[in-house]
Design a protein around this motif. Structure first.
Motif, PDB file in Angstrom:
ATOM      1  N   THR A   1     -15.750 -32.477  -5.309  1.00 40.72           N
ATOM      2  CA  THR A   1     -15.031 -33.254  -6.322  1.00 40.72           C
ATOM      3  C   THR A   1     -15.253 -32.559  -7.657  1.00 40.72           C
ATOM      4  OG1 THR A   1     -14.692 -35.420  -7.325  1.00 40.72           O
ATOM      5  CG2 THR A   1     -16.955 -34.905  -6.660  1.00 40.72           C
ATOM      6  N   TRP A   2     -15.124 -33.277  -8.809  1.00 37.84           N
ATOM      7  CA  TRP A   2     -15.354 -32.643 -10.104  1.00 37.84           C
ATOM      8  C   TRP A   2     -16.676 -31.878 -10.039  1.00 37.84           C
ATOM      9  CZ3 TRP A   2     -14.231 -38.226 -11.464  1.00 37.84           C
ATOM     10  CH2 TRP A   2     -12.870 -38.396 -11.751  1.00 37.84           C
ATOM     11  N   GLY A   3     -16.686 -30.663 -10.602  1.00 35.10           N
ATOM     12  CA  GLY A   3     -17.901 -29.850 -10.574  1.00 35.10           C
ATOM     13  C   GLY A   3     -17.902 -28.852  -9.434  1.00 35.10           C
TER      14      GLY A   3
ATOM     15  N   ALA B   1     -10.536 -34.943  -6.125  1.00 33.22           N
ATOM     16  CA  ALA B   1     -10.248 -35.073  -7.565  1.00 33.22           C
ATOM     17  C   ALA B   1      -8.883 -34.451  -7.797  1.00 33.22           C
ATOM     18  CB  ALA B   1     -11.337 -34.424  -8.407  1.00 33.22           C
ATOM     19  N   GLY B   2      -8.583 -34.120  -9.071  1.00 36.42           N
ATOM     20  CA  GLY B   2      -7.229 -33.679  -9.388  1.00 36.42           C
ATOM     21  C   GLY B   2      -7.000 -32.184  -9.305  1.00 36.42           C
ATOM     22  N   SER B   3      -7.001 -31.526 -10.460  1.00 29.98           N
ATOM     23  CA  SER B   3      -6.594 -30.115 -10.517  1.00 29.98           C
ATOM     24  C   SER B   3      -7.559 -29.188  -9.770  1.00 29.98           C
ATOM     25  CB  SER B   3      -6.508 -29.675 -11.979  1.00 29.98           C
ATOM     26  OG  SER B   3      -6.194 -28.317 -12.020  1.00 29.98           O
TER      27      SER B   3
ATOM     28  N   ALA C   1      -4.180 -39.142  -5.673  1.00 28.21           N
ATOM     29  CA  ALA C   1      -5.002 -40.336  -5.917  1.00 28.21           C
ATOM     30  C   ALA C   1      -5.355 -40.436  -7.392  1.00 28.21           C
ATOM     31  CB  ALA C   1      -6.272 -40.273  -5.067  1.00 28.21           C
ATOM     32  N   ASN C   2      -5.692 -39.282  -7.995  1.00 28.49           N
ATOM     33  CA  ASN C   2      -6.030 -39.289  -9.418  1.00 28.49           C
ATOM     34  C   ASN C   2      -4.799 -39.630 -10.266  1.00 28.49           C
ATOM     35  OD1 ASN C   2      -8.002 -38.987 -11.428  1.00 28.49           O
ATOM     36  ND2 ASN C   2      -7.320 -36.905 -11.890  1.00 28.49           N
ATOM     37  N   ALA C   3      -3.639 -39.384  -9.699  1.00 25.30           N
ATOM     38  CA  ALA C   3      -2.401 -39.675 -10.432  1.00 25.30           C
ATOM     39  C   ALA C   3      -2.173 -41.179 -10.600  1.00 25.30           C
ATOM     40  CB  ALA C   3      -1.208 -39.061  -9.697  1.00 25.30           C
TER      41      ALA C   3
ATOM     42  N   GLY D   1      -1.015 -35.956 -20.693  1.00 24.92           N
ATOM     43  CA  GLY D   1      -0.994 -34.645 -20.010  1.00 24.92           C
ATOM     44  C   GLY D   1      -2.166 -33.807 -20.472  1.00 24.92           C
ATOM     45  N   ARG D   2      -1.901 -32.910 -21.384  1.00 26.36           N
ATOM     46  CA  ARG D   2      -2.963 -32.110 -21.975  1.00 26.36           C
ATOM     47  C   ARG D   2      -2.644 -31.847 -23.444  1.00 26.36           C
ATOM     48  NH1 ARG D   2      -5.915 -33.465 -18.634  1.00 26.36           N
ATOM     49  NH2 ARG D   2      -7.103 -32.242 -17.134  1.00 26.36           N
ATOM     50  N   GLY D   3      -3.683 -31.785 -24.285  1.00 25.41           N
ATOM     51  CA  GLY D   3      -3.500 -31.556 -25.714  1.00 25.41           C
ATOM     52  C   GLY D   3      -2.838 -30.222 -26.010  1.00 25.41           C
TER      53      GLY D   3
ATOM     54  N   PRO E   1     -10.283 -42.036 -25.338  1.00 24.95           N
ATOM     55  CA  PRO E   1     -11.169 -40.905 -25.022  1.00 24.95           C
ATOM     56  C   PRO E   1     -10.973 -40.335 -23.610  1.00 24.95           C
ATOM     57  CG  PRO E   1     -12.379 -42.947 -24.870  1.00 24.95           C
ATOM     58  CD  PRO E   1     -10.987 -43.319 -25.273  1.00 24.95           C
ATOM     59  N   HIS E   2      -9.801 -39.856 -23.302  1.00 22.05           N
ATOM     60  CA  HIS E   2      -9.479 -39.240 -22.003  1.00 22.05           C
ATOM     61  C   HIS E   2      -9.911 -40.167 -20.851  1.00 22.05           C
ATOM     62  CE1 HIS E   2      -8.752 -35.097 -20.005  1.00 22.05           C
ATOM     63  NE2 HIS E   2      -8.595 -36.037 -19.112  1.00 22.05           N
ATOM     64  N   ILE E   3      -9.307 -41.359 -20.872  1.00 20.63           N
ATOM     65  CA  ILE E   3      -9.688 -42.370 -19.880  1.00 20.63           C
ATOM     66  C   ILE E   3      -8.589 -42.667 -18.870  1.00 20.63           C
ATOM     67  CG2 ILE E   3     -11.425 -43.602 -21.247  1.00 20.63           C
ATOM     68  CD1 ILE E   3      -9.147 -45.572 -22.044  1.00 20.63           C
ATOM     69  N   ALA E   4      -7.448 -41.973 -18.994  1.00 20.77           N
ATOM     70  CA  ALA E   4      -6.336 -42.338 -18.112  1.00 20.77           C
ATOM     71  C   ALA E   4      -6.642 -42.040 -16.638  1.00 20.77           C
ATOM     72  CB  ALA E   4      -5.068 -41.607 -18.549  1.00 20.77           C
ATOM     73  N   GLY E   5      -7.316 -40.933 -16.379  1.00 22.95           N
ATOM     74  CA  GLY E   5      -7.621 -40.554 -14.985  1.00 22.95           C
ATOM     75  C   GLY E   5      -8.650 -41.483 -14.346  1.00 22.95           C
ATOM     76  N   SER E   6      -9.033 -41.148 -13.128  1.00 24.38           N
ATOM     77  CA  SER E   6      -9.928 -42.030 -12.356  1.00 24.38           C
ATOM     78  C   SER E   6     -11.272 -42.241 -13.049  1.00 24.38           C
ATOM     79  CB  SER E   6     -10.170 -41.419 -10.976  1.00 24.38           C
ATOM     80  OG  SER E   6      -8.953 -41.188 -10.340  1.00 24.38           O
ATOM     81  N   ASN E   7     -11.614 -43.496 -13.229  1.00 23.13           N
ATOM     82  CA  ASN E   7     -12.876 -43.881 -13.851  1.00 23.13           C
ATOM     83  C   ASN E   7     -13.520 -44.957 -12.999  1.00 23.13           C
ATOM     84  OD1 ASN E   7     -13.485 -42.588 -16.265  1.00 23.13           O
ATOM     85  ND2 ASN E   7     -11.944 -43.749 -17.403  1.00 23.13           N
TER      86      ASN E   7
HETATM   87  O1  3PY Z   1      -8.573 -34.720 -13.418  1.00 18.36           O
HETATM   88  C1  3PY Z   1      -8.069 -34.518 -14.517  1.00 18.36           C
HETATM   89  O2  3PY Z   1      -7.218 -33.618 -14.706  1.00 18.36           O
HETATM   90  C2  3PY Z   1      -8.471 -35.300 -15.675  1.00 18.36           C
HETATM   91  O3  3PY Z   1      -7.888 -35.179 -16.706  1.00 18.36           O
HETATM   92  C3  3PY Z   1      -9.583 -36.283 -15.566  1.00 18.36           C
HETATM   93  O4  3PY Z   1      -9.288 -37.344 -14.737  1.00 18.36           O
END
Ligand code: 3PY
Ligand code: NDP
Length: 369
Positions: free
Chosen positions: A94-96, A119-121, A142-144, A278-280, A326-332
């Protein structure tokens, strides 16, 4: 056997965050070394993230399906575990997830057939695995879900003038009501979706119960899909000059850097809202700030910025018409479980040799987030 004994003592002496089931280390190692009919699997990556996303219930589910190596292995520990990892066939992460080189993959995981990423990307690590012939599966669908929920909710509120009227209401109820009256509400309002990928499409689906006109900018969206989604395909300029609320869901790829700029923000309607989950980097921030300063009745709702967090001197922190989250839209929190469930469901399909739903290819990496 000596090896097993050494291992057991070693693990017993360091009950650290990497252990998956400290109370059953003996049974676990014994079973792992002796072998089973199940596929030999490994959790690879950052132990805290793996333990958070694959919670105990999910891990128990996985133990029924695979022969899991008893420790989570981080990049730094690959060498230490090298001899045992030679027979690993599938990995979960997953992340990491570490970005291994092809040489490292061939050296440490020579028999790896599939990697399941909860996770996502997968942009930061997938290519070398794909070049080594490993199947890569991502739970980006799922992250979407939470991102789409977040964006759809903001769109519905934005169409009512919620954000600034809620702020104005503290000073003057009359002013707040006057401001809100300039908004169409959610009856036939035009909503612009930029990027109809996994998240953009989910947002469109979630907005179906509302009577909205949805305009989409996505040069790759097939006409038949647009027709099925009941959206109008259009250009970026039209989205910005015509839509009440605009939501960005572009992929985070080099081609989209700076794609949203002065040409677009200057054309926003006087009471329009721009939402970015999306992304900054896709936004030329100075252009957005200028458009918001020039016409303060416009609003921006930004979950992502570049850089993150916003530097203390940024105008974004000073403008009343900017809502920053603070970048909270994704899975928390509990939402992360959905990512692990998607990964496990996909693993089940893999074991049963059914078609995979979320397999990532080198071709897809050219345009996916
Ligand atoms: O996974 C991602 O791309 C994020 O932005 C955090 O959920
Ligand atoms: N705020 C948060 O917490 C989170 C943010 N995100 C971000 O959300 C965004 C969308 O993610 P997701 O929907 O999963 O990604 P997808 O890859 O599924 O969709 C991205 C969209 O961008 C389009 N696209 C790609 N390249 C270009 C280009 N050069 N020009 C125009 N359009 C392009 C894609 O086109 P096509 O696929 O049709 O070729 C696709 O429609 C990403 O930036 C991601 O990082 C994701 C998760 C959480």
């Amino acid at each position: 056997m000596i090896y097993i004994t050494n291992r057991l003592i070693y693990n017993y002496n360091r009950l650290d965050g990497n252990q998956l089931r400290p109370s059953s280390v003996i049974r676990c190692y014994d079973r792992w070394v002796i072998g089973s009919m199940k596929k030999k699997a490994l959790f690879i990556g950052r132990p805290q993230s793996i333990q958070m996303v694959y919670n105990p219930e999910i891990r128990n589910e996985l133990y029924q399906l695979a022969d899991i190596y008893p420790e989570i292995v981080s990049r730094e520990q690959l060498e230490e575990h090298a001899s045992e990892l030679q027979s690993i066939e599938v990995a979960f992460s997953t992340w990491g997830m570490p970005a291994l080189t092809e040489n490292e993959i061939r050296r440490y995981l020579p028999n790896l057939k599939a990697l399941f990423y909860a996770a996502g990307s997968v942009q930061s690590f997938a290519r070398p695995f794909l070049h080594c012939g490993v199947t890569v599966v991502s739970a980006w669908a799922a992250n979407a879900v939470p991102v789409a929920e977040y964006a759809a909710a903001q769109i519905v509120l934005a169409n009512k003038g919620y954000f600034q009227s809620a702020l104005l209401n503290k000073q003057s109820r009359q002013e707040a009501a006057r401001y809100a009256r300039a908004f169409p509400g959610n009856y036939n309002a035009k909503v612009g979706i930029i990027g109809a990928g996994m998240i953009g499409r989910k947002v469109i689906e979630m907005l179906k119960p509302y009577q909205l006109e949805i305009w989409v900018f996505d040069p790759f969206l097939p006409d038949e899909t647009a027709a099925r989604l009941n959206v109008a395909k259009t250009g970026l300029i039209d989205v910005f000059s015509q839509c009440q609320t605009i939501s960005n869901h572009l992929a985070n790829v080099p081609e989209t850097v700076g794609m949203l700029n002065k040409e677009h923000f200057d054309r926003m309607l006087p009471y329009a809202t721009f939402i970015n989950t999306g992304r900054g980097k896709q936004v030329v921030e100075t252009d957005l700030i200028r458009a918001l300063s020039d016409v303060p009745t416009r609003t921006a709702v930004l979950d992502v910025t570049y850089p993150e967090p916003v530097p203390p001197e940024s105008e974004l922190l000073k403008l009343d018409n900017v809502i920053l989250t603070p970048h909270i839209a994704g899975s928390n929190q509990t939402e992360v479980e959905r990512m692990a469930k998607y990964a496990i469901d996909e693993f089940r399909r893999y074991v049963q040799e059914e078609a995979l739903q979320y397999r990532v290819s080198l071709k897809m990496l050219e345009t996916m987030a």
